[in-house]
Enzyme design. Structure first.
Site, PDB file in Angstrom:
ATOM      1  CE  LYS A 198      -3.874   2.284   2.309  1.00  0.00           C
ATOM      2  NZ  LYS A 198      -4.851   2.135   3.491  1.00  0.00           N
ATOM      3  CB  SER A 221      -7.534   4.575   2.454  1.00  0.00           C
ATOM      4  OG  SER A 221      -6.911   3.886   3.468  1.00  0.00           O
ATOM      5  CB  SER A 235      -8.805   1.836   5.489  1.00  0.00           C
ATOM      6  OG  SER A 235      -9.122   3.537   5.630  1.00  0.00           O
TER       7      SER A 235
END
Length: 248
Positions: A28, A103, A127
């Protein structure tokens, strides 16, 4: 490709680094992977290249993975969607007209499209869980400190945690067993043997008819939703929670 060839050669020599041996892995884009850009989805950091690995990325590398890139995130991880002005929009794996969630939307879509078997992510208020649900995979928010480290997420000092994402619960547990564990550099990390998470899942004892009788006292069941409880009981049976059995 050179790293992948070396992983094959290691196996041929009888050398196995761990449960991620040879897995292609993208990280990520809030966390550092040495040699790869960490933009955090922001033009302020576009082109910035990491010189070291985040702690849990170190652990994933030690377990044998091959880092191939980064997964998309909203700017600084702020938002329940995944788009930014650096890399654009990550669309839903099943319907490109829909949002991927966020996210950790890039991670969820990469796993759903089988670009990688498992993925890391971070979670403040959904997220890991939100994009996993949007893309029909599994995302787990661990306890605070379970996976030590600090991400670029704007909420990191308070509530953000790192965790795993996968297409199955056993794969989710496997990645957590790699990511988790105490590290003296992170005083608030939890001192639990990470091998605990790699053990077979425990079966519990339950009784479908008992569930229905118990919940029939609730207003929801009185209003005619007992069939929902029976359907849930059937679902438990399908995933292996057998009636009246217990397995250590």
């Amino acid at each position: 490709m050179r790293q992948s060839a070396e992983r094959d050669a290691q196996l041929a020599r009888g050398q196995w680094l761990g449960p991620l041996h040879g897995f292609p892995q993208a990280i990520k884009d809030l966390d550092d992977a040495a040699g790869f850009p960490t933009s955090m989805g922001s033009p302020l950091f576009k082109g910035q290249v990491a010189t070291s690995d985040t702690l849990y990325v170190e652990r994933m590398k030690r377990a044998g993975c091959v880092i191939i890139g980064k997964t998309n995130t909203p700017e600084f991880g702020l938002g329940s969607q995944t788009y930014n002005s650096v890399y654009g929009t990550t669309r839903n794996a099943y319907d490109p007209s829909m949002a991927a969630g966020g996210s950790s939307g890039g991670a969820a879509v990469a796993v759903a499209l089988r670009m990688q078997a498992v993925a890391d992510g971070s979670d403040h208020a959904g997220s890991l869980r939100n994009p996993a649900a949007f893309n029909n995979v599994f995302g787990l928010r661990p306890s605070f400190g379970r996976v030590p480290g600090v991400t670029g997420d704007v909420f990191s000092p308070s509530l953000t945690v790192m965790g795993p994402m996968a297409r199955s619960v056993p794969d989710l547990a496997m990645l957590l067993s790699v990511q988790a564990g105490y590290d003296p550099r992170v005083p608030l990390s939890l001192d639990t043997d990470p091998a605990l998470f790699a053990r077979p899942l425990t079966r519990i004892s339950w009784d479908a008819s008992g569930l229905v009788r118990r919940f029939r006292r609730c207003n929801a069941i009185r209003s005619g939703r007992a069939g929902t409880v029976r359907a849930c009981a059937t679902g438990l049976r399908v995933v292996g929670l057998h009636r009246g059995t217990r397995q250590a």
